[in-house]
Scaffold this motif. Sequence first.
Motif, PDB file in Angstrom:
ATOM      1  N   VAL A  48       0.842  -1.200   0.000  1.00  0.00           N
ATOM      2  CA  VAL A  48       0.000   0.000   0.000  1.00  0.00           C
ATOM      3  C   VAL A  48       0.879   1.253   0.000  1.00  0.00           C
ATOM      4  N   PHE A  49       1.863   1.276   0.874  1.00  0.00           N
ATOM      5  CA  PHE A  49       2.752   2.440   0.929  1.00  0.00           C
ATOM      6  C   PHE A  49       3.511   2.607  -0.386  1.00  0.00           C
ATOM      7  N   LEU A  50       4.100   1.527  -0.894  1.00  0.00           N
ATOM      8  CA  LEU A  50       4.897   1.616  -2.117  1.00  0.00           C
ATOM      9  C   LEU A  50       4.058   2.097  -3.294  1.00  0.00           C
ATOM     10  N   ALA A  51       2.837   1.575  -3.418  1.00  0.00           N
ATOM     11  CA  ALA A  51       1.978   1.971  -4.539  1.00  0.00           C
ATOM     12  C   ALA A  51       1.554   3.433  -4.415  1.00  0.00           C
ATOM     13  N   GLN A  52       1.285   3.881  -3.197  1.00  0.00           N
ATOM     14  CA  GLN A  52       0.889   5.271  -3.011  1.00  0.00           C
ATOM     15  C   GLN A  52       2.058   6.229  -3.216  1.00  0.00           C
ATOM     16  N   ALA A  53       3.232   5.854  -2.745  1.00  0.00           N
ATOM     17  CA  ALA A  53       4.394   6.743  -2.813  1.00  0.00           C
ATOM     18  C   ALA A  53       5.014   6.789  -4.201  1.00  0.00           C
ATOM     19  N   TYR A  54       5.051   5.639  -4.898  1.00  0.00           N
ATOM     20  CA  TYR A  54       5.806   5.550  -6.143  1.00  0.00           C
ATOM     21  C   TYR A  54       5.001   4.965  -7.303  1.00  0.00           C
ATOM     22  N   GLY A  55       3.684   4.869  -7.143  1.00  0.00           N
ATOM     23  CA  GLY A  55       2.855   4.199  -8.144  1.00  0.00           C
ATOM     24  C   GLY A  55       2.887   4.822  -9.516  1.00  0.00           C
ATOM     25  N   GLU A  56       3.137   6.147  -9.613  1.00  0.00           N
ATOM     26  CA  GLU A  56       3.154   6.814 -10.912  1.00  0.00           C
ATOM     27  C   GLU A  56       4.483   6.645 -11.641  1.00  0.00           C
ATOM     28  N   GLN A  57       5.453   6.008 -10.995  1.00  0.00           N
ATOM     29  CA  GLN A  57       6.759   5.797 -11.618  1.00  0.00           C
ATOM     30  C   GLN A  57       6.662   4.739 -12.725  1.00  0.00           C
ATOM     31  N   SER A  58       7.312   5.027 -13.850  1.00  0.00           N
ATOM     32  CA  SER A  58       7.423   4.046 -14.925  1.00  0.00           C
ATOM     33  C   SER A  58       8.606   3.135 -14.632  1.00  0.00           C
ATOM     34  N   VAL A  59       8.399   1.818 -14.693  1.00  0.00           N
ATOM     35  CA  VAL A  59       9.448   0.862 -14.332  1.00  0.00           C
ATOM     36  C   VAL A  59       9.653  -0.156 -15.447  1.00  0.00           C
ATOM     37  N   THR A  60      10.856  -0.699 -15.491  1.00  0.00           N
ATOM     38  CA  THR A  60      11.174  -1.786 -16.414  1.00  0.00           C
ATOM     39  C   THR A  60      10.868  -3.107 -15.728  1.00  0.00           C
ATOM     40  N   VAL A  61      10.075  -3.941 -16.394  1.00  0.00           N
ATOM     41  CA  VAL A  61       9.644  -5.206 -15.819  1.00  0.00           C
ATOM     42  C   VAL A  61      10.173  -6.350 -16.669  1.00  0.00           C
ATOM     43  N   ALA A  62      10.907  -7.262 -16.042  1.00  0.00           N
ATOM     44  CA  ALA A  62      11.396  -8.456 -16.728  1.00  0.00           C
ATOM     45  C   ALA A  62      10.441  -9.608 -16.461  1.00  0.00           C
ATOM     46  N   ASP A  63      10.106 -10.339 -17.509  1.00  0.00           N
ATOM     47  CA  ASP A  63       9.281 -11.537 -17.376  1.00  0.00           C
ATOM     48  C   ASP A  63      10.222 -12.731 -17.245  1.00  0.00           C
ATOM     49  N   CYS A  64      10.356 -13.242 -16.039  1.00  0.00           N
ATOM     50  CA  CYS A  64      11.334 -14.296 -15.777  1.00  0.00           C
ATOM     51  C   CYS A  64      10.952 -15.635 -16.403  1.00  0.00           C
ATOM     52  N   SER A  65       9.743 -15.730 -16.959  1.00  0.00           N
ATOM     53  CA  SER A  65       9.331 -16.962 -17.629  1.00  0.00           C
ATOM     54  C   SER A  65       9.676 -16.954 -19.115  1.00  0.00           C
ATOM     55  N   THR A  66      10.196 -15.839 -19.631  1.00  0.00           N
ATOM     56  CA  THR A  66      10.458 -15.704 -21.065  1.00  0.00           C
ATOM     57  C   THR A  66      11.889 -15.249 -21.299  1.00  0.00           C
ATOM     58  N   ARG A  67      12.697 -16.126 -21.854  1.00  0.00           N
ATOM     59  CA  ARG A  67      14.089 -15.773 -22.136  1.00  0.00           C
ATOM     60  C   ARG A  67      14.185 -14.956 -23.416  1.00  0.00           C
ATOM     61  N   ASP A  68      15.076 -13.965 -23.399  1.00  0.00           N
ATOM     62  CA  ASP A  68      15.347 -13.127 -24.569  1.00  0.00           C
ATOM     63  C   ASP A  68      16.858 -13.057 -24.747  1.00  0.00           C
ATOM     64  N   PHE A  69      17.407 -14.007 -25.533  1.00  0.00           N
ATOM     65  CA  PHE A  69      18.848 -14.163 -25.704  1.00  0.00           C
ATOM     66  C   PHE A  69      19.493 -14.388 -24.335  1.00  0.00           C
ATOM     67  N   SER A  70      20.386 -13.488 -23.892  1.00  0.00           N
ATOM     68  CA  SER A  70      21.061 -13.693 -22.610  1.00  0.00           C
ATOM     69  C   SER A  70      20.335 -13.008 -21.456  1.00  0.00           C
ATOM     70  N   ASP A  71      19.159 -12.461 -21.731  1.00  0.00           N
ATOM     71  CA  ASP A  71      18.387 -11.764 -20.704  1.00  0.00           C
ATOM     72  C   ASP A  71      16.968 -12.316 -20.686  1.00  0.00           C
ATOM     73  N   GLN A  72      16.069 -11.588 -20.073  1.00  0.00           N
ATOM     74  CA  GLN A  72      14.655 -11.940 -20.040  1.00  0.00           C
ATOM     75  C   GLN A  72      13.864 -10.869 -20.790  1.00  0.00           C
TER      76      GLN A  72
END
Length: 410
Positions: free
Chosen positions: A58-82
């Motif tokens: 609740v605190f994190l979403a209220q304080a920083y919810g408008e921040q744009s973030v990079t999200v990695a999908d750990c179930s999907t490999r993309d070369f040497s990354d996700q």
Amino acid sequence: MESPGCEYLDTPPAYRDFLERYLFPNRPVLFSAALVSSWSALSQWVIKTDDSSRINWVFLAQAYGEQSVTVADCSTRDFSDQKRHTMLFRDVVGLWRSGQGDSLYVKDWHLARAVHQEAFYNTPDIFRDDWMNAYYSACTSDDFRFVYVGAAGTFTPLHRDVYTSYSWSTNVCGRKRWWLFPPEQTKLLLRKGAEEHMETAFDVRHVDPCEFAGFSQAKPIVVEQGEGETIFVPSGWYHQVENLTACVSINHNWCNSVNLPSLYESMCAKVTEVERALEDVRELLSQNDEPGSQGWEREWVRIVQDVVEKDAGWNWITFWKMVQHALRAAVPSIIDCKELKLSLWQPAPPSLTPPLPFIHDRVRTCYTRFLLRSEREADLVEGLRGVLNEIRQMLDRIVATQGTRTDDSR
């Protein structure tokens, strides 16, 4: 939790002890929560009961919810990354709170820079001698200070941090498992026949012995990191990280004079790798140049440096400007630099750095070797000669004020 090969320290060490016992020998160490006990994130981001802790969504979403973030999908490999995509942080939290998105891992979140007036943590003194973040915070719109947030089971694949930089990482809430491989084991991690491109195994938990024939001989240090604990990852150590529970962590990549030679060698290796990959471009440029002219060399170096920067984030001008910035901060009484911007990163005082003669010797060694490179980047990279000339002047002034020193010992 202490593991064979990785000490556990209940009490934060003095800087000189950290320098002698871990930075110089390049050894990992795990610190208790006492190192970061003053952080407000430890109370604001965490809900604690008598027998457990959980992330305060609740605190994190209220304080920083408008921040744009990079999200990695750990179930999907993309070369040497996700596979990665961008979301609003509040939307990621919404998925987690509804029982979805278990494979999503928020990575490389530059939260400290985005909300720099809200100090939710501070860099421990033993890590303040940080040339990367000092330069990037003052002179660019980027830095190497990150927040990571992920569910249990999310992970970061096997990798080595950018140009063999150090890293430190603190679990604000949750637990992680680390696999740490010392540099002498790097060759065991590589795909058979792929040594030139340094292609390593992706996930140390699932390695094909036919593709990675040497991996079975590797002996990683396995560390379980608890809530509030901080791990120091040495320079050039490959590592993989798994969240054992839902976890929020704060991480820095960093460097200084101690591992500068390693960064320099890594830069040289990256340039060589790019040059080999672009050999046909080099041949074309040299053939199309006017007879007797060497103008193609400048264009060749420009192309190589551009690819190096796009591939790894740095090139030679970045490297040497970082060194220039570090020397300006280290010797302000010697060099008057009114334009040095320190608002986002205060330089470490001399009590939290190696001795100035040691810094001089480390920089001088890399500087001298760079001038002897057959690629001649010192003269062919636009703007670099001026940076190098100032570095030389500062090094000469250090010698004049500190006395001569010819060895690179401690």
